[in-house]
Design an enzyme around this catalytic site. Sequence first.
Site, short mmCIF file in Angstrom:
data_model
loop_
_atom_site.label_atom_id
_atom_site.label_comp_id
_atom_site.label_asym_id
_atom_site.label_seq_id
_atom_site.Cartn_x
_atom_site.Cartn_y
_atom_site.Cartn_z
N ASN A 1 34.87 48.98 32.06
CA ASN A 1 34.75 49.53 30.71
C ASN A 1 35.50 48.70 29.66
OD1 ASN A 1 37.13 50.38 31.91
ND2 ASN A 1 37.12 52.39 30.95
N GLU B 1 45.56 54.03 37.63
CA GLU B 1 45.16 54.53 36.31
C GLU B 1 43.75 55.06 36.50
OE1 GLU B 1 44.26 55.44 33.35
OE2 GLU B 1 44.11 53.54 32.26
N CYS C 1 39.02 56.10 29.79
CA CYS C 1 39.79 57.13 30.50
C CYS C 1 40.41 58.13 29.53
CB CYS C 1 40.84 56.47 31.37
SG CYS C 1 41.77 55.22 30.47
N GLU D 1 50.94 51.40 33.10
CA GLU D 1 50.65 50.05 32.61
C GLU D 1 51.46 49.90 31.33
OE1 GLU D 1 46.44 50.34 31.93
OE2 GLU D 1 46.02 49.23 33.75
O1 TXE Z 1 34.86 53.24 39.27
P1 TXE Z 1 35.34 52.56 40.59
P2 TXE Z 1 33.36 53.54 38.81
C1 TXE Z 1 36.75 56.50 36.60
C2 TXE Z 1 35.85 57.41 35.84
C3 TXE Z 1 34.49 57.08 36.36
C4 TXE Z 1 34.82 56.87 37.81
C5 TXE Z 1 33.85 56.05 38.58
O2 TXE Z 1 36.19 58.71 36.18
O3 TXE Z 1 33.58 58.13 36.23
O4 TXE Z 1 36.05 56.20 37.78
O5 TXE Z 1 33.62 54.80 37.92
C6 TXE Z 1 36.59 48.93 42.77
N1 TXE Z 1 38.31 49.82 47.54
N2 TXE Z 1 37.06 55.26 35.93
O6 TXE Z 1 32.50 53.97 39.93
O7 TXE Z 1 34.25 52.57 41.59
C7 TXE Z 1 35.35 48.56 41.99
O8 TXE Z 1 34.68 47.46 42.56
C8 TXE Z 1 38.75 48.96 46.61
C9 TXE Z 1 38.21 55.30 35.09
O9 TXE Z 1 32.88 52.39 38.05
O10 TXE Z 1 36.65 53.17 40.94
C10 TXE Z 1 35.97 48.24 40.62
O11 TXE Z 1 36.53 46.94 40.64
N3 TXE Z 1 38.18 48.83 45.39
C11 TXE Z 1 38.64 53.97 34.69
C12 TXE Z 1 37.08 49.29 40.51
O12 TXE Z 1 37.32 49.73 41.85
C13 TXE Z 1 37.13 49.61 45.10
C14 TXE Z 1 37.65 52.92 34.51
C15 TXE Z 1 36.71 50.50 39.66
O13 TXE Z 1 35.51 51.05 40.14
C16 TXE Z 1 36.63 50.54 46.03
C17 TXE Z 1 36.54 52.99 35.45
C18 TXE Z 1 37.27 50.62 47.30
N4 TXE Z 1 36.87 51.48 48.24
C19 TXE Z 1 36.28 54.17 36.10
N5 TXE Z 1 35.60 51.19 45.46
C20 TXE Z 1 39.68 54.00 33.61
N6 TXE Z 1 40.81 54.60 33.93
O14 TXE Z 1 39.49 53.46 32.52
C21 TXE Z 1 35.44 50.70 44.21
N7 TXE Z 1 36.37 49.73 43.99
#
Ligand code: TXE
Length: 496
Positions: free
Chosen positions: A153, A251, A285, A460
């Site tokens: 994002n 986060e 977030c 952070e």
């Molecule tokens: O996040 P993912 P997604 C939250 C928000 C959103 C939800 C899902 O609630 O609806 O997360 O979004 C990596 N082991 N936020 O699916 O999947 C992935 O490749 C290690 C809040 O996009 O958590 C990416 O680099 N890594 C947030 C990162 O995690 C793994 C911003 C984030 O992706 C993994 C984004 C695993 N098992 C989503 N699975 C904010 N705080 O701003 C995924 N990843």
Amino acid sequence: MSDLPHISNWIDGSQAPPTSERVTVLNPATEAPIATIDATPQETVNEIVLSSLNVFHNGKWSKADASERFSVLSNAAVLLRSRIPEFVELETLQTGRPIREMRAQLARIPEWLEYFASLARVHEGRVTPFKGPVVNTLTRMPLGVVAQITPWNHPLLIATKKIAAALAAGNVVIVKPSELAPLSVLRLGALFKEAGLPDGTLQIICGYGRETGKYLCENPYLSKIDLTGGLATYKAIAPNASTNMIPITAELGGKAPVCFFPSVNVEDAVRAALFASFIASGQTCVTGSRLLVHNDMYDAFVELLVKRVESLRIGTPTDDRTQIGAVINKAAVERCSSFVNRAVEEGGTLLCGGKPTSVDGKGFFFSPTIISVTESSHLACNEVFGPVIAIIRCSDEKEIIRVANMTSFALGASVWTNDFSQAHRVAEQIEAGIVWIDGHHLNDPSSPWGGFKESGIGKENGVEAYESYTKVKSTVINYGVKPVWFDDDIENARYG
Ligand code: TXE
């Protein structure tokens, strides 16, 4: 073979040979492929961690003087500032966010490098008041090889803030950017090299989270994992981190309340709501995803809000006039639709938006949506991560505070009132890691950023982030009597 550009991992100071498996990155606004990246397999991830460990132990960075870390990070800030326009273009292309947002956001990112450069230079150890003729110094040491898992994002902002803190403290960093928007982060490798960072100190590896991200987070040689992502991702990595005693900063999501009191003029309140709720199409977030509006202003507020939301310009992200860009992918569009359907099924009133849309027949767009719901509805309690916003009528201050705290998340919140004591009273009682008064989304490298409850662990930004990338070493120096405890001829032996 596709003729898309392939951007491979950045390892040991140069672009690595491409992996055999690849991931295609799409432009969310057109659905067109823009590049491919590596899908790094487990064996390669493990080799990279081991070579990073060697880099940590060779001490070129981990033992470098603070003044050298200051220079390299400062150089990186200068280089990044000089290249903002090209990064803005790339960030807009891969996220589908409006260019005006990306310009505003990226212009500030060099400040994170400057802040942590300065912190590396000025952060001091302590001497404790130890009893007796003893000097006890506390010094901070880098942790080792740290993994950073970053999202799509705010790809460049989030990666830069984590990288800057970790490098300032002397660590070797392995970043795994989101497979959905990795391109700006991949460009940081060459930039840091040019700034003077020793090869291998910043490694950038790509691939799917459930594969490459998982392999990285399972590696036992890491000294820290710093994640920005979903709660499910945190839950997937936490057990391994626990087995290997690897600390985590996380986060995660949010369900930020935006609290409006009648002392605020309705036009100002509506402007604030638009800003809180629809930046990044609600994909942050701290998105103001629950508008908690005092009864005395509710009707006027809703009338004007709907009018303003309906006139927001959805469009091509590269067009300067576009106010609302795309969401990240098809799954995000479907998620928004399913939240809208469920809210309506539960008796919510759809006030505006509520539908997928497109620009020139293409792209992952969703119209900005406001739904009036009850405080315990599905929409009021769960994170959408998109432009679907709940509005809740509240009878008084006490109710606003109660509803604000009715969530398992606790990251951001904002309070809008012209009553000074009310502002403090309400802010004090809201459970959230960040509470803004007369503001939302305000962020600064010096200001700790992180949530309570299911929104995460640790911070952070700020001194807190820097210190979380260090371990404290206590050196105890006795300058009094040497130990005599076991000497035969000493009665009532004492130490010191
Ligand atoms: O996040 P993912 P997604 C939250 C928000 C959103 C939800 C899902 O609630 O609806 O997360 O979004 C990596 N082991 N936020 O699916 O999947 C992935 O490749 C290690 C809040 O996009 O958590 C990416 O680099 N890594 C947030 C990162 O995690 C793994 C911003 C984030 O992706 C993994 C984004 C695993 N098992 C989503 N699975 C904010 N705080 O701003 C995924 N990843």
